[in-house]
Design a protein around this motif. Structure first.
Motif, short mmCIF file in Angstrom:
data_model
loop_
_atom_site.label_atom_id
_atom_site.label_comp_id
_atom_site.label_asym_id
_atom_site.label_seq_id
_atom_site.Cartn_x
_atom_site.Cartn_y
_atom_site.Cartn_z
N GLN A 167 -6.01 -26.47 81.90
CA GLN A 167 -5.18 -25.35 81.45
C GLN A 167 -3.74 -25.82 81.20
O GLN A 167 -3.15 -25.51 80.15
CB GLN A 167 -5.22 -24.23 82.50
CG GLN A 167 -4.42 -23.00 82.11
CD GLN A 167 -5.06 -22.23 80.94
OE1 GLN A 167 -6.20 -21.78 81.03
NE2 GLN A 167 -4.34 -22.08 79.83
N ASP A 225 -10.20 -27.78 86.17
CA ASP A 225 -9.98 -26.59 85.33
C ASP A 225 -8.48 -26.27 85.26
O ASP A 225 -7.96 -25.95 84.18
CB ASP A 225 -10.74 -25.38 85.89
CG ASP A 225 -12.23 -25.47 85.59
OD1 ASP A 225 -12.61 -26.33 84.77
OD2 ASP A 225 -13.00 -24.69 86.18
N GLN A 266 -8.59 -22.85 79.02
CA GLN A 266 -8.88 -24.17 79.62
C GLN A 266 -9.51 -25.13 78.62
O GLN A 266 -9.16 -26.30 78.56
CB GLN A 266 -9.83 -23.99 80.80
CG GLN A 266 -9.11 -23.65 82.08
CD GLN A 266 -10.05 -23.03 83.10
OE1 GLN A 266 -11.27 -23.03 82.94
NE2 GLN A 266 -9.46 -22.53 84.17
N TYR A 267 -10.44 -24.63 77.85
CA TYR A 267 -11.15 -25.53 76.96
C TYR A 267 -11.13 -25.06 75.50
O TYR A 267 -12.02 -25.39 74.72
CB TYR A 267 -12.58 -25.77 77.49
CG TYR A 267 -12.50 -26.44 78.85
CD1 TYR A 267 -12.05 -27.75 78.96
CD2 TYR A 267 -12.77 -25.73 80.01
CE1 TYR A 267 -11.90 -28.36 80.19
CE2 TYR A 267 -12.63 -26.34 81.26
CZ TYR A 267 -12.19 -27.65 81.35
OH TYR A 267 -12.02 -28.25 82.56
#
Ligand code: 5AD
Ligand code: SF4
Length: 454
Positions: free
Chosen positions: A395, A391, A445-446
């Motif tokens: 980022q 994670d 992050q995504y």
């Protein structure tokens, strides 16, 4: 084996003969699992539409439901069994409804036995090499209510077909999947795929390119070449040659490919990607473990160093590409320090996205018989530890896009995907299937968030 034209004509004939009876009836294909299954689901729906059915997403109005299943992990199978169980009530309410099961789970002998014994209300089951027979299967089910199973028990080397010329009902009018090869010969020790999908076989390049051309001409913008080991394509061209040809039609579109095996991730393939702007900037390259002893036990046919070399080559030659991967934690006998080798590899490569899986024993595979299973709580701890690290990496990777402008294909509803397959949210209501430029203002992050640039 290629399915003969006679067989295809016979099925077309059966489909046409059902059209009057089935006019106005509705069909639902519920697909679980991977992109290959999604592609199969579109073909199954194509066959059902040819029989006269109209597609629906609503179970309560469906006259036929086909569950297109996945067997990759125990969890996937349990989900499917839960759904099949819940269909019993639906069938009691509407006894005329047909229920079928297909896909990877349907190819497992113990599931075939289970279906016969415990789920007799399921009308039919068919294996992964039977898709071309859907019209005949439906016809038989309409005529007889006794559960029928259509499966082969051919050995791996003879199991699997190539079918050309059957209809497809695509889920989208701007994103498409094109299978280029099927099956797998690798027998990674944990994996069920070779047993349920058969041996590797590749479509003729002319067939792939014909499908590509009609998709590009039809306005498709994001086309994914698919295969269990897509880059192990062994048709009349090499995979880099095929990819190059697929990226050479006129017009603005992206072509991407999934899933690659590291053993065939050649320099030539990366070069083709670098040369062709239409090839999406995304390389999905599963590594599975960062430790040599575990890689050997997994029968992966490469070591840590070889994987790192390939990943680093992609990063050097395609600096604007995203690199993503699959990894398994808690494989039998994996020690803490072997797990930490995986963690180190993840940190060294710096993946944009990592699909982390807890090892799940699959019946009939080599790893299922291995002693030294890792306790579930320990597997979960490793999963969580690695996910937290990933994670933070994701980022950092996404932060690097802030201030840059990306070409994005809108999915409607203020979101789309970049060439790197990143989810991008933006501030304008742009119709799905339209290319736009988005200036990235912030990163999660995504997900990237930006503004439409005129
Ligand atoms: N247990 C856990 N993960 C698995 N995968 C395949 N088989 C198993 C298994 N038995 C993962 C691999 C593969 C991805 C599609 O699923 O990481 O790349
Ligand atoms: Fe499974 Fe390995 Fe084949 Fe991938 S390459 S489908 S992980 S056996």
């Amino acid at each position: 084996m290629n399915i003969s034209n006679e067989q295809i004509f016979l099925q077309q004939h059966i489909a046409a003969s059902l059209c009057d009876t089935l006019a106005g009836k509705k069909a639902l294909v519920r697909t679980f699992g991977c992109q290959q299954n999604e592609a199969d689901g579109e073909r199954i729906m194509g066959a059902l539409v040819a029989c006269g059915y109209t597609p629906t997403d609503e179970l309560t109005e469906a006259d036929i439901v086909i569950l297109n299943t996945c067997a990759i992990r125990e969890h996937a199978e349990q989900r499917v069994l839960g759904v099949i169980g819940s269909m019993k009530k639906e069938k009691e309410k509407r006894p005329s409804m047909l229920i079928g099961m297909c896909g990877c789970m349907a190819q497992e002998q113990h599931r075939q036995e289970l279906l016969q014994k415990s789920y007799p209300f399921v009308d039919f089951l068919f294996g992964t090499d039977m898709h071309h027979r859907v019209p005949e299967i439906v016809q038989n089910a309409l005529n007889s209510r006794k559960q029928k199973q259509y499966v082969t028990d051919a050995p791996h080397g003879e199991f699997g077909v190539i079918t050309e010329g059957t209809p497809v009902f695509r889920d989208s009018d701007y994103k498409a999947r094109v299978s280029v090869m099927y099956g797998c010969n690798n027998f990674c020790s944990y994996c069920i795929v070779p047993y349920v999908r058969g041996h590797e076989r590749s479509r003729a390049s002319a067939d792939v390119l014909g499908e590509m051309r009609s998709l590009v001409d039809g306005g498709y913008k994001d086309i994914m070449l698919l295969g269990q080991n897509v880059n192990s394509y062994r048709g009349d061209k090499t995979f880099p040659e095929l990819l190059s040809a697929c990226a050479s039609f006129d017009g603005e579109y992206w072509v991407r490919f999934m899933t690659s095996h590291p053993k065939d991730a050649s320099a030539e393939l990366v070069q083709v990607m670098a040369q062709h702007p239409r090839v999406a900037r995304h390389f999905h390259l599963p590594f599975q473990s960062g430790n040599d002893r575990i890689l050997h036990a997994m029968n992966r046919k490469y070591n840590r160093e070889q994987y790192l070399e390939k990943a680093m080559r992609i990063k050097e030659m395609l600096p604007d590409a995203a690199i993503t991967s699959d990894v398994i934690v808690g494989f039998p006998t994996e020690t803490e320090s072997e797990f930490l080798d995986t963690v180190e590899l993840v940190k060294t490569v710096g993946f944009d996205m990592l699909y982390t899986f807890i090892y799940s024993p699959r019946k009939g595979t080599v790893a299922e018989k291995m002693v030294g299973r890792i306790p579930h709580e320990e597997q979960v701890r490793r999963f969580q530890y690695l996910s937290d690290i990933q994670d933070a990496i994701a980022q950092t990777k996404n932060d690097a896009y802030v201030g840059k402008t990306l070409r994005v294909l809108s999915d409607g509803n203020f979101v789309g995907r970049s060439s790197q397959n990143k989810i991008v949210a933006f501030d304008a209501d742009v119709p799905a299937g339209t290319f736009i430029n988005v200036e990235i203002k912030s990163a999660k992050q995504y997900k990237l968030v930006g503004e439409l640039k005129k």
